[in-house]
Design a protein around this motif. Structure first.
Motif, PDB file in Angstrom:
ATOM      1  N   PRO A 245      74.213  38.871  41.055  1.00 16.20           N
ATOM      2  CA  PRO A 245      73.613  39.718  40.017  1.00 16.20           C
ATOM      3  C   PRO A 245      73.956  39.124  38.661  1.00 16.20           C
ATOM      4  O   PRO A 245      75.026  38.559  38.496  1.00 16.20           O
ATOM      5  CB  PRO A 245      74.283  41.073  40.211  1.00 16.20           C
ATOM      6  CG  PRO A 245      75.541  40.766  40.938  1.00 16.20           C
ATOM      7  CD  PRO A 245      75.286  39.556  41.773  1.00 16.20           C
ATOM      8  N   PRO A 246      73.056  39.226  37.720  1.00 15.99           N
ATOM      9  CA  PRO A 246      73.377  38.686  36.394  1.00 15.99           C
ATOM     10  C   PRO A 246      74.625  39.372  35.876  1.00 15.99           C
ATOM     11  O   PRO A 246      74.871  40.534  36.174  1.00 15.99           O
ATOM     12  CB  PRO A 246      72.167  39.056  35.532  1.00 15.99           C
ATOM     13  CG  PRO A 246      71.107  39.454  36.475  1.00 15.99           C
ATOM     14  CD  PRO A 246      71.749  39.894  37.740  1.00 15.99           C
TER      15      PRO A 246
ATOM     16  N   LYS B 147      77.309  41.146  33.651  1.00 16.57           N
ATOM     17  CA  LYS B 147      77.283  42.117  32.576  1.00 16.57           C
ATOM     18  C   LYS B 147      77.663  41.391  31.307  1.00 16.57           C
ATOM     19  O   LYS B 147      78.624  40.649  31.254  1.00 16.57           O
ATOM     20  CB  LYS B 147      78.303  43.206  32.904  1.00 16.57           C
ATOM     21  CG  LYS B 147      78.687  44.051  31.716  1.00 16.57           C
ATOM     22  CD  LYS B 147      79.442  45.296  32.134  1.00 16.57           C
ATOM     23  CE  LYS B 147      78.581  46.290  32.860  1.00 16.57           C
ATOM     24  NZ  LYS B 147      77.232  46.421  32.340  1.00 16.57           N
TER      25      LYS B 147
ATOM     26  N   TYR C   3      78.635  41.895  27.318  1.00 13.18           N
ATOM     27  CA  TYR C   3      79.099  42.912  26.392  1.00 13.18           C
ATOM     28  C   TYR C   3      78.627  42.599  24.973  1.00 13.18           C
ATOM     29  O   TYR C   3      78.183  41.504  24.685  1.00 13.18           O
ATOM     30  CB  TYR C   3      80.630  42.958  26.403  1.00 13.18           C
ATOM     31  CG  TYR C   3      81.194  43.322  27.762  1.00 13.18           C
ATOM     32  CD1 TYR C   3      81.379  42.359  28.729  1.00 13.18           C
ATOM     33  CD2 TYR C   3      81.531  44.642  28.050  1.00 13.18           C
ATOM     34  CE1 TYR C   3      81.882  42.693  29.970  1.00 13.18           C
ATOM     35  CE2 TYR C   3      82.051  44.977  29.284  1.00 13.18           C
ATOM     36  CZ  TYR C   3      82.213  44.014  30.245  1.00 13.18           C
ATOM     37  OH  TYR C   3      82.717  44.349  31.472  1.00 13.18           O
TER      38      TYR C   3
ATOM     39  N   PHE D 230      82.187  47.026  22.032  1.00 14.69           N
ATOM     40  CA  PHE D 230      82.504  47.448  23.393  1.00 14.69           C
ATOM     41  C   PHE D 230      83.919  47.017  23.727  1.00 14.69           C
ATOM     42  O   PHE D 230      84.497  46.162  23.073  1.00 14.69           O
ATOM     43  CB  PHE D 230      81.529  46.823  24.393  1.00 14.69           C
ATOM     44  CG  PHE D 230      80.180  47.488  24.375  1.00 14.69           C
ATOM     45  CD1 PHE D 230      79.497  47.713  23.187  1.00 14.69           C
ATOM     46  CD2 PHE D 230      79.590  47.902  25.558  1.00 14.69           C
ATOM     47  CE1 PHE D 230      78.264  48.326  23.183  1.00 14.69           C
ATOM     48  CE2 PHE D 230      78.349  48.505  25.551  1.00 14.69           C
ATOM     49  CZ  PHE D 230      77.689  48.724  24.367  1.00 14.69           C
ATOM     50  N   SER D 231      84.461  47.616  24.760  1.00 13.23           N
ATOM     51  CA  SER D 231      85.830  47.292  25.149  1.00 13.23           C
ATOM     52  C   SER D 231      85.889  46.618  26.492  1.00 13.23           C
ATOM     53  O   SER D 231      85.120  46.923  27.396  1.00 13.23           O
ATOM     54  CB  SER D 231      86.662  48.574  25.233  1.00 13.23           C
ATOM     55  OG  SER D 231      86.868  49.084  23.946  1.00 13.23           O
TER      56      SER D 231
ATOM     57  N   ARG E 116      89.041  45.458  22.100  1.00 12.26           N
ATOM     58  CA  ARG E 116      87.730  45.797  21.558  1.00 12.26           C
ATOM     59  C   ARG E 116      87.099  44.548  20.972  1.00 12.26           C
ATOM     60  O   ARG E 116      87.714  43.800  20.223  1.00 12.26           O
ATOM     61  CB  ARG E 116      87.843  46.882  20.484  1.00 12.26           C
ATOM     62  CG  ARG E 116      86.478  47.190  19.851  1.00 12.26           C
ATOM     63  CD  ARG E 116      86.486  48.506  19.127  1.00 12.26           C
ATOM     64  NE  ARG E 116      86.567  49.626  20.035  1.00 12.26           N
ATOM     65  CZ  ARG E 116      87.402  50.651  19.887  1.00 12.26           C
ATOM     66  NH1 ARG E 116      88.234  50.703  18.879  1.00 12.26           N
ATOM     67  NH2 ARG E 116      87.401  51.649  20.747  1.00 12.26           N
TER      68      ARG E 116
ATOM     69  N   GLU F 207      78.880  31.451  25.079  1.00  9.81           N
ATOM     70  CA  GLU F 207      79.064  31.191  26.503  1.00  9.81           C
ATOM     71  C   GLU F 207      79.945  29.975  26.698  1.00  9.81           C
ATOM     72  O   GLU F 207      79.659  28.894  26.188  1.00  9.81           O
ATOM     73  CB  GLU F 207      77.706  30.946  27.159  1.00  9.81           C
ATOM     74  CG  GLU F 207      77.847  30.624  28.630  1.00  9.81           C
ATOM     75  CD  GLU F 207      76.575  30.948  29.398  1.00  9.81           C
ATOM     76  OE1 GLU F 207      75.638  31.473  28.777  1.00  9.81           O
ATOM     77  OE2 GLU F 207      76.541  30.644  30.591  1.00  9.81           O
TER      78      GLU F 207
ATOM     79  N   GLY G 144      82.520  27.737  29.570  1.00 11.81           N
ATOM     80  CA  GLY G 144      82.319  27.131  30.885  1.00 11.81           C
ATOM     81  C   GLY G 144      82.339  28.140  32.009  1.00 11.81           C
ATOM     82  O   GLY G 144      81.601  28.043  32.976  1.00 11.81           O
TER      83      GLY G 144
ATOM     84  N   ARG H 159      82.666  35.107  35.515  1.00 10.89           N
ATOM     85  CA  ARG H 159      81.361  35.557  35.972  1.00 10.89           C
ATOM     86  C   ARG H 159      81.331  36.466  37.174  1.00 10.89           C
ATOM     87  O   ARG H 159      80.410  37.215  37.368  1.00 10.89           O
ATOM     88  CB  ARG H 159      80.496  34.351  36.272  1.00 10.89           C
ATOM     89  CG  ARG H 159      79.968  33.743  35.045  1.00 10.89           C
ATOM     90  CD  ARG H 159      78.700  32.965  35.301  1.00 10.89           C
ATOM     91  NE  ARG H 159      78.175  32.522  34.014  1.00 10.89           N
ATOM     92  CZ  ARG H 159      78.587  31.461  33.384  1.00 10.89           C
ATOM     93  NH1 ARG H 159      79.496  30.696  33.917  1.00 10.89           N
ATOM     94  NH2 ARG H 159      78.073  31.140  32.213  1.00 10.89           N
ATOM     95  N   ARG H 160      82.327  36.382  37.980  1.00 12.74           N
ATOM     96  CA  ARG H 160      82.116  37.118  39.239  1.00 12.74           C
ATOM     97  C   ARG H 160      83.431  37.648  39.756  1.00 12.74           C
ATOM     98  O   ARG H 160      84.473  37.031  39.610  1.00 12.74           O
ATOM     99  CB  ARG H 160      81.482  36.168  40.236  1.00 12.74           C
ATOM    100  CG  ARG H 160      81.459  36.603  41.645  1.00 12.74           C
ATOM    101  CD  ARG H 160      80.346  37.618  41.950  1.00 12.74           C
ATOM    102  NE  ARG H 160      80.304  37.810  43.399  1.00 12.74           N
ATOM    103  CZ  ARG H 160      79.257  37.542  44.157  1.00 12.74           C
ATOM    104  NH1 ARG H 160      78.165  37.115  43.611  1.00 12.74           N
ATOM    105  NH2 ARG H 160      79.309  37.697  45.449  1.00 12.74           N
TER     106      ARG H 160
ATOM    107  N   PHE I 242      86.053  39.176  42.747  1.00  7.34           N
ATOM    108  CA  PHE I 242      86.518  38.708  44.040  1.00  7.34           C
ATOM    109  C   PHE I 242      86.123  39.685  45.128  1.00  7.34           C
ATOM    110  O   PHE I 242      86.017  40.871  44.900  1.00  7.34           O
ATOM    111  CB  PHE I 242      88.029  38.559  44.038  1.00  7.34           C
ATOM    112  CG  PHE I 242      88.505  37.548  43.062  1.00  7.34           C
ATOM    113  CD1 PHE I 242      89.369  37.909  42.052  1.00  7.34           C
ATOM    114  CD2 PHE I 242      88.084  36.237  43.137  1.00  7.34           C
ATOM    115  CE1 PHE I 242      89.822  36.972  41.139  1.00  7.34           C
ATOM    116  CE2 PHE I 242      88.523  35.301  42.224  1.00  7.34           C
ATOM    117  CZ  PHE I 242      89.393  35.674  41.221  1.00  7.34           C
TER     118      PHE I 242
ATOM    119  N   VAL J 212      85.600  46.731  34.857  1.00  6.15           N
ATOM    120  CA  VAL J 212      85.068  47.747  35.767  1.00  6.15           C
ATOM    121  C   VAL J 212      84.100  47.129  36.752  1.00  6.15           C
ATOM    122  O   VAL J 212      84.048  47.481  37.924  1.00  6.15           O
ATOM    123  CB  VAL J 212      84.353  48.844  34.935  1.00  6.15           C
ATOM    124  CG1 VAL J 212      83.543  49.739  35.839  1.00  6.15           C
ATOM    125  CG2 VAL J 212      85.383  49.641  34.163  1.00  6.15           C
TER     126      VAL J 212
ATOM    127  N   GLY K  51      84.246  44.404  37.999  1.00  8.84           N
ATOM    128  CA  GLY K  51      84.885  43.498  38.941  1.00  8.84           C
ATOM    129  C   GLY K  51      85.004  42.074  38.450  1.00  8.84           C
ATOM    130  O   GLY K  51      85.352  41.177  39.211  1.00  8.84           O
TER     131      GLY K  51
END
Lengths: 190, 748
Positions: B63-64, B66, B68, B72-73, B78, B85, B87, B111-112, B114, B148, B150
């Protein structure tokens, strides 16, 4: 240990197989599978950049790594992608099933509410559901299921899939669209 | 639904899609011909088709992430600004919500997440290790966690700075300044290594220089954190997914274990760029195969050569000599010269393909740079031939000729280079030292290649080519050797080795005796010259003995008895001279004993002078007796003595009068061999020795008329030979032994 020069073996096996030697396929499968698994593993752990066609890149890379480009005809290439598609599907789906099982267990990440966050749940494709549905489709129409496998899991274009399956692009397009509709309906059933 | 029915449904569906949506309903109704179920089916499919959107039009992927935005926190941090972007994910500038001082930090969101808790735990452990890295040049890892959604995130000091390569160019830093900057980088990396952290991703964007000129390394071991299973054999870094494969060490690309040496490699690439402005490898494209093949096969371009090239980066930037030289505050003409020599060598050593052949630590690399900066000789060495030779021969077993040619061509090349260096004005001493290494290496080249080709069955053409080249090389070398005694000694040894391969005097009936003769004579000429030039040099004199021996054996096998005797005589004279002085040792005495034996045996067998032959052999036996009394436990001595007995017995046995004594000698000799075998029951050489001892004794018994005992002996020997052949099926000699014994048992 240094990378063994497997490309010679795979190429030869591939050529033999596409010339009709089925035993070559038996030897070929684990080699290709191994390579895909390794590549996919990394991808699944730490993927990057765009989300499009990642599995395609994997299959192409596996092909590049495993096969001596000069030595294969298009026919062999088509064969390769045919089996690679099956394998990558297996790999990704197995991974997805394992992930699903994990989430339901005690290790699930707690969801916290945080009103600063713009909650934007992305629709994650249910690979497991797709796999199940695809299996059902295969019972109805083997060829369509193969086309979906090739196009979705190996990311082949319409033209490429047509070459692999040795059918016209028009046929591929038609089969693809009806399969897609069927699968969508199947997966969105309650 | 059956397959047949499905085919029908599909046909209608396909056709309906061809029509504009307005006309579809009517068409479908008509086509279904009252089949309500079919109608429902097609209609629902058409509906699904409309709804599906891009369902499975896109290949599966994550999934792309998230993303921020400001305000945002992420955990307790904050976001103040979205930096961009990086590496591994998005990078944000943030402050800690509860921080009074509003210290700026960098938050990097990976990015992802576990999928399993084991990975999470490993991640935490690693994070703690990293957090304890405290070094003035390392951006500190302050905190970390999981969002949140992950995704793991890291919090580090926020560093405002310029990537090191850009900084150096912008400030027109000269080579020495760049090297000093680089040394700072090294100290940081070395510190991390001492704390068991490998960076894994050393590249200019991760090495920032602040406005004040301070160096900060970023993203230490982050790659390892994100990939805690990286050590497993199953992990592969897909080249497709690597942002900067140019900095990745070969082992990273090839799925081999990553160690601190990988950082050394990346540092090598970094320094290469800092010093030359170019990349070590030119990739023709970014195709994975291309990159993979290049890293695996190609050598990094020599820095002093690469600077004169004109290249263009993928982003359209030109890299030419004037540009590169200007950035380094040096005249274009001087840059190549500055890089040639030690800097070339240092860089190439850091960039060696095999991790264990690079500098063993970053500290070592740094030390060599410091040595260079202070004008001292560096430790780095050019790539050695014997190593390359070994690799070549290993990989191209069938094409050893090509390998040999390539390797020896290299040999020639480096000699030339060394001599150019010698001619050049600066650091004559250093050049000489390098030349010494060259010839030491040339020597090992021949040994390594020799051993490798020795075992090639039927590789005579290959062997021939290698030998030709080897000789050319040696001939050239000897022309320039001048009065360098140790070089000459090695040259002589090399010629002897070549002669060994050519002649194979003691082995099968292959080989070219004439060519071997020439080689041995070349060796001998050098050695005799050395002894003449320095009569007190005992080592030089000792070298003469096997040289004479081989010449003598060769001529004997070729039927030139006069020549064989002449060399054997000279051998004996040399041995006598060596043994006659007070400082003679056990080895010298043993050599004398074997020389008597050799001379005596040949006198008897070749010249037909049995009495003198036997007399010399007896001298040998007496000497051996004395030596054994002094050194009873020396196995070599015992072995030599037992063979001396054999040879003497052989001579004595030629005449009936001598057979009784010959019998006694053979029996005693056999006893000694059995003693040796008892000491080392598995020693193949001893086993063969004993078997032959039994066989020869049997042959003698046959001559003296003891048929029964002879047959028993032959049978016993055959059993032993067969056992040897079974243990080593590839050994042709053992098979011959079996054949000989079998032949002896046949009635005749």
């Amino acid at each position: 240990m240094a990378e063994p020069d497997a490309s010679a073996d795979v190429t030869a096996l591939l050529v033999n197989w596409s010339n009709g030697d089925n035993r070559a396929l038996d030897e070929l499968m684990p080699l290709v599978y191994g390579e895909l698994r390794r590549l996919a593993g990394a991808y699944l752990r730490r993927e990057r950049a765009t989300h499009t066609l990642q599995s395609t890149a994997l299959v192409h890379e596996a092909f590049l790594r495993l096969v001596n480009q000069q030595d294969v005809q298009w026919r062999s290439r088509a064969h390769f992608f045919g089996i690679a598609a099956q394998m990558i599907r297996r790999i990704l789906v197995d991974h997805a099933r394992a992930a699903q099982a994990g989430k339901r267990g005690a290790g699930a990440i707690r969801i916290e509410l945080d009103d600063h966050l713009a909650v934007e749940q992305q629709k994650e494709l249910d690979l497991v559901g797709l796999d199940d549905s695809l299996a059902k489709l295969a019972a109805l129409d083997e060829r369509q299921a193969r086309i979906v496998e090739l196009r979705f899991f190996a990311g082949l274009s319409v033209e490429e899939a047509a070459e692999v399956m040795q059918i016209s692009t028009a046929t591929v397009k038609r089969e693809w669209s009806s399969a897609r509709a069927w699968l969508y309906r199947e997966m969105t059933k309650a | 639904m059956t397959p047949e029915r499905w085919r029908g449904i599909k046909t209608i569906f396909d056709a309906a899609l061809e029509l504009p949506s307005a006309g579809r309903t009517a068409f479908v109704e008509a086509s279904c011909e009252g089949d309500a179920a079919a109608l429902a089916e097609v209609q629902s499919l058409l509906a699904a088709n409309d709804e599906a959107g891009d369902f499975i039009e896109v290949a599966p992927g994550p999934p792309p992430d998230k993303e921020y935005s400001t305000g945002f926190s992420i955990g307790p941090y904050r976001i103040v600004q979205v930096i961009g972007e990086g590496g591994m994910g998005m990078v944000y500038q943030a402050v800690r919500v509860d921080d009074l001082y509003r210290k700026l930090v960098a938050v990097k969101v990976a990015r992802r997440g576990f999928n399993d808790s084991a990975a999470m735990r490993r991640f935490e452990t690693e994070r703690h290790i990293l957090a304890h890295l405290e070094h003035p040049n390392i951006a500190r890892l302050l905190d970390g966690g999981t969002t949140v959604a992950g995704q793991p995130f890291f919090v580090m000091d926020f560093i405002a700075g310029t990537p090191i390569d850009e900084y150096c160019d912008a400030h027109h830093l000269d080579l020495a300044s760049r090297l000093r900057l680089f040394l700072t980088v090294c100290s940081a990396v070395q510190y991390a290594h001492q704390n068991f952290v490998v960076h894994r991703d050393i590249k200019p964007p991760n090495i920032l220089v602040t406005e004040e000129g301070a160096i900060r390394l970023l993203d230490f071991g982050i790659a390892k954190l994100l990939d805690p299973e990286d050590d497993s054999a199953g992990a592969t870094t897909s080249i497709v997914q690597m942002m900067t494969p140019e900095f990745a060490s070969p082992e990273q690309l090839l799925n081999e274990p990553v160690t601190t040496a990988s950082d050394t490699y990346s540092l090598g690439v970094l320094l290469y760029i800092l010093l030359t402005g170019h990349r070590p490898f030119l990739f023709k494209s970014r195709m994975p195969r291309e990159i993979w093949d290049t890293i695996r096969e190609a050598e990094p371009r020599r820095p002093s050569s690469v600077v004169v090239l004109s290249e263009r980066t993928a982003t359209g930037r030109d890299i030419t000599l004037p540009i590169v030289a200007d950035a380094r505050a040096i005249r274009p003409g001087r840059l190549a010269r500055e890089l040639a020599g030690d800097l070339d060598t240092i860089l190439l050593m850091a960039l060696r393909r095999e991790p264990h052949r690079r500098y063993t630590s970053v500290e070592q690399l740094a030390n060599d740079i410091e040595r260079y900066l202070s004008g001292q000789p560096v430790l780095a060495r050019e790539d050695t031939f014997s190593y390359r030779a070994g690799k070549f021969v290993g990989r191209h077993k069938g094409a050893v000729a090509a390998a040999g040619l390539a390797v020896l061509a290299l040999a020639g090349g480096v000699v030339t280079t060394s001599w150019e260096a010698r001619i050049a004005t600066r650091e004559r001493e250093r050049a000489e030292r390098r030349f010494n290494d060259v010839r030491r290496v040339a020597n090992s080249l021949l040994f390594d290649v020799h051993d490798a080709i020795k075992n090639l069955p039927g590789a005579t053409p290959a062997r021939q080519l290698i030998l030709t080249r080897a000789l050319e090389f040696l001939d050239n070398l000897s022309k320039d050797a001048g009065d360098d005694r140790s070089l000459q000694k090695e040259l002589a040894a090399a010629y002897e080795r070549v002669g060994d391969v050519q002649g194979q005097a003691r082995e099968a009936h292959l080989g070219e005796p004439e060519a071997a003769l020439v080689s041995y004579k070349k060796a001998l000429a050098i050695r005799e010259g050395l002894v003449a030039g320095s009569p007190g040099d005992r080592d030089a004199r000792r070298d003469l003995v096997p040289n004479y021996g081989k010449l003598s054996d060769l001529l004997m096998a070729g039927g030139d008895s006069a020549g064989a005797m002449e060399y054997s005589r000279r051998l004996l004279q040399t041995a006598e001279a060596l043994a006659a002085v007070p400082e003679a040792g056990l080895a010298d005495q043993m050599r004398l004993a074997t020389s008597y034996l050799d001379f005596g045996y040949k006198l008897g067998m070749v010249s037909g002078d049995l009495p003198n032959g036997v007399a010399n052999c007896r001298k040998a036996l007496r000497l051996f007796d004395q030596l054994v009394q002094a050194q009873a436990s020396d196995k070599r001595l015992l072995r030599a003595q037992s063979i001396a007995m054999d040879r003497t017995a052989e001579l004595l046995g030629k005449e009936e009068a001598g057979r009784a004594e010959a019998l006694g000698l053979r029996q005693t000799g056999l006893g000694m061999k059995r003693k040796l075998l008892a000491l080392e029951p598995l020693n193949t050489d001893y086993r063969r020795l004993v078997a032959w001892g039994i066989f020869d004794l049997a042959a003698l018994l046959e001559k003296t008329g003891d048929r029964e005992q002879a047959r028993d002996g032959y049978r016993s020997a055959l059993e032993s030979f067969r056992a040897l052949a079974v243990d080593d099926p590839a050994n042709a000699q053992f098979r011959k032994d079996v054949a000989t014994a079998e032949a002896a048992l046949r009635p005749h």
